[in-house]
Write a protein that holds these residues in place. Structure first.
Motif, PDB file in Angstrom:
ATOM      1  N   UNK A   4       4.599   0.881  -8.885  1.00  0.00           N
ATOM      2  CA  UNK A   4       5.080   2.145  -9.452  1.00  0.00           C
ATOM      3  C   UNK A   4       4.137   3.295  -9.069  1.00  0.00           C
ATOM      4  N   UNK A   5       4.666   4.509  -8.939  1.00  0.00           N
ATOM      5  CA  UNK A   5       3.854   5.638  -8.464  1.00  0.00           C
ATOM      6  C   UNK A   5       2.606   5.923  -9.299  1.00  0.00           C
ATOM      7  N   UNK A   6       2.647   5.607 -10.591  1.00  0.00           N
ATOM      8  CA  UNK A   6       1.496   5.915 -11.439  1.00  0.00           C
ATOM      9  C   UNK A   6       0.541   4.723 -11.583  1.00  0.00           C
ATOM     10  N   UNK A   7       0.752   3.666 -10.793  1.00  0.00           N
ATOM     11  CA  UNK A   7      -0.102   2.477 -10.896  1.00  0.00           C
ATOM     12  C   UNK A   7      -1.495   2.774 -10.336  1.00  0.00           C
ATOM     13  N   UNK A   8      -2.505   2.125 -10.903  1.00  0.00           N
ATOM     14  CA  UNK A   8      -3.879   2.230 -10.420  1.00  0.00           C
ATOM     15  C   UNK A   8      -4.321   0.836 -10.008  1.00  0.00           C
ATOM     16  N   UNK A 127      -2.077   3.481   6.979  1.00  0.00           N
ATOM     17  CA  UNK A 127      -2.159   2.067   6.582  1.00  0.00           C
ATOM     18  C   UNK A 127      -3.415   1.778   5.774  1.00  0.00           C
ATOM     19  N   UNK A 128      -4.540   2.382   6.139  1.00  0.00           N
ATOM     20  CA  UNK A 128      -5.782   2.174   5.384  1.00  0.00           C
ATOM     21  C   UNK A 128      -5.632   2.696   3.956  1.00  0.00           C
ATOM     22  N   UNK A 129      -4.943   3.813   3.808  1.00  0.00           N
ATOM     23  CA  UNK A 129      -4.688   4.378   2.476  1.00  0.00           C
ATOM     24  C   UNK A 129      -3.844   3.417   1.649  1.00  0.00           C
ATOM     25  N   UNK A 130      -2.807   2.851   2.265  1.00  0.00           N
ATOM     26  CA  UNK A 130      -1.916   1.928   1.558  1.00  0.00           C
ATOM     27  C   UNK A 130      -2.678   0.691   1.088  1.00  0.00           C
ATOM     28  N   UNK A 135      -0.116   5.525  -1.726  1.00  0.00           N
ATOM     29  CA  UNK A 135       1.135   5.531  -0.966  1.00  0.00           C
ATOM     30  C   UNK A 135       1.486   6.963  -0.566  1.00  0.00           C
ATOM     31  N   UNK A 136       1.308   7.295   0.705  1.00  0.00           N
ATOM     32  CA  UNK A 136       1.515   8.690   1.121  1.00  0.00           C
ATOM     33  C   UNK A 136       2.940   9.182   0.888  1.00  0.00           C
ATOM     34  N   UNK A 137       3.934   8.248   0.923  1.00  0.00           N
ATOM     35  CA  UNK A 137       5.315   8.689   0.731  1.00  0.00           C
ATOM     36  C   UNK A 137       5.624   8.969  -0.735  1.00  0.00           C
ATOM     37  N   UNK A 138       4.746   8.508  -1.659  1.00  0.00           N
ATOM     38  CA  UNK A 138       4.949   8.735  -3.087  1.00  0.00           C
ATOM     39  C   UNK A 138       3.853   9.602  -3.703  1.00  0.00           C
ATOM     40  N   UNK A 139       2.605   9.334  -3.300  1.00  0.00           N
ATOM     41  CA  UNK A 139       1.469  10.074  -3.853  1.00  0.00           C
ATOM     42  C   UNK A 139       1.237  11.346  -3.041  1.00  0.00           C
ATOM     43  N   UNK A 140       1.131  12.443  -3.707  1.00  0.00           N
ATOM     44  CA  UNK A 140       0.890  13.708  -3.008  1.00  0.00           C
ATOM     45  C   UNK A 140      -0.611  13.934  -2.885  1.00  0.00           C
ATOM     46  N   UNK A 175      -2.044  11.281   5.582  1.00  0.00           N
ATOM     47  CA  UNK A 175      -0.600  11.520   5.454  1.00  0.00           C
ATOM     48  C   UNK A 175      -0.111  12.127   6.768  1.00  0.00           C
ATOM     49  N   UNK A 176       1.178  12.335   6.868  1.00  0.00           N
ATOM     50  CA  UNK A 176       1.755  12.820   8.129  1.00  0.00           C
ATOM     51  C   UNK A 176       1.253  14.210   8.519  1.00  0.00           C
ATOM     52  N   UNK A 177       0.721  14.944   7.533  1.00  0.00           N
ATOM     53  CA  UNK A 177       0.231  16.300   7.807  1.00  0.00           C
ATOM     54  C   UNK A 177      -0.934  16.294   8.800  1.00  0.00           C
TER      55      UNK A 177
END
Length: 368
Positions: A4-8, A127-130, A135-140, A175-177
């Motif tokens: 889930x997006x708020x998981x730690x 991938x290293x972030x994941x 999760x770059x697609x969920x976490x800003x 992230x993609x930026x």
């Protein structure tokens, strides 16, 4: 549902034997301290097995450092006066060589052995972030691009650093930026009224100065291409680790990468870059010792580059790929989840590689 997006992300406890390995002492030494009521109190199972959290291992390391013999080694390996921040760029020209897996395990091993580590994910694929629960697609989350950009929105690097589930290990996610840097740099370099673009290769070096005293080692996971991001990372690096899969096509690709890299480094050095490489090494990854052609290729590389090859290859293992299915590393998963021999074989190879790299870091500091 699983993330889930708020998981730690949390971190498992480590067995007595694992704690002893990372601390560099014997299991009986730690057990004796516990029985004497010294240091943190471990969790004890019904069968009497002790386990320590990563935070407790850090506490125990500091206790050992304070109470150890004055003529013996220091248990806290932080940089001392005059020792330079070590920046290790993990690179390869093509994907699939185990670059991100290598960077993640190296950063975590250095943190577990007491170093203060900053991991930088410079690959827009993130991938290293994941692997560290981001999760770059969920976490800003902002990336290093915020500290490299050329406009007025540029931020200090300290504002994009995030904690991880490993004490002593921070990360700057991707992230993609980040890809914007590849487009903006040639435009900035063509602007004759500004020196910023022409000196693009100093941007990571300059950004790291703000956090220089907070870390001992920086591990950069570079994108699988020789673009502006990789060049800027290499110009900031004191060491380069090239991951290589021992097959002919991969070795030929690496040859092309090195030819391009040598030419580009000469160019940016001539343009004013301070190239400070202390060492570079080839790391054989996804190695299958029973594969005859692979063994031949490793022997061929060792004869060509006897001083530049790490002595320890990283074996191909289902334990690492299985751990990756749930975005975990081998240091995070429980041994009981795997066939014992498979897990132990992978961990032994992994630790041997990371120990060799840690020794090179200490050697760069002038330590034995």
């Amino acid at each position: 549902e699983h993330y889930p997006p708020d998981a730690v992300k949390s971190l498992r406890s480590f067995s007595l034997a694992e704690a002893a390995y990372f601390l560099g002492v014997t299991s009986s030494n730690i057990k004796k301290l516990h029985l004497e009521g010294k240091g943190p109190t471990p969790a004890t199972s019904a069968s009497g097995r002790r386990s320590y959290t990563a935070e407790q291992m850090l506490e125990l390391r500091q206790y050992l450092d304070r109470h150890g013999r004055a003529d013996y080694k220091k248990y806290v390996p932080h940089r001392r006066g005059g020792e330079e921040l070590q920046v290790i760029a993990v690179v390869n020209f093509k994907g699939g060589s185990g670059k991100t897996t290598t960077a993640a395990h190296l950063a975590q091993h250095l943190a577990l052995t007491g170093h203060r580590v900053l991991a930088i994910d410079l690959d827009p694929q993130a991938s290293l972030s994941a692997l560290h629960g981001i999760q770059p697609e969920l976490d800003r989350n902002p990336s290093l691009y915020e500290a490299l950009r050329y406009d007025g929105s540029k931020k200090p690097i300290s504002e994009v650093v995030r904690r991880t589930n490993f004490p002593g290990l921070d990360i700057i996610p991707a992230n993609l930026e980040l890809q914007e840097y590849e487009y903006e740099t040639p435009l900035a370099a063509s602007d004759k009224s500004s020196a910023e673009g022409r000196m693009f290769f100093t941007r990571i070096t300059d950004a790291l100065k703000e956090v220089d005293h907070d870390y001992d080692v920086v591990v950069i996971d570079c994108p699988p291409q020789l673009g502006y991001l990789t060049l800027t990372a290499l110009a900031a690096s004191t060491a380069v680790l090239i991951t290589i899969h021992p097959q002919m096509l991969d070795v030929m690709s690496m040859s092309q990468f090195l030819l391009m890299l040598g030419g580009v480094l000469q160019s940016i050095s001539g343009a004013g870059a301070d190239v400070r490489l202390k060492w570079f090494r080839y790391l054989v990854t996804r190695y299958e010792p029973t594969d005859g052609p692979q063994a031949q290729m490793v022997g061929f590389m060792q004869s060509l580059f006897p001083k530049q090859m790490l002595k320890s290859p990283m074996v191909k293992s289902t334990a690492i790929s299985d751990a990756g299915i749930t975005n975990q590393t081998l240091y995070e998963v429980e041994r009981a989840q795997f066939t014992r021999a498979t897990y132990d074989r992978a961990l032994e190879a992994l630790n041997a590689v990371n120990e060799e790299i840690a020794a090179l870091v200490h050697q760069a500091w002038g330590r034995r």
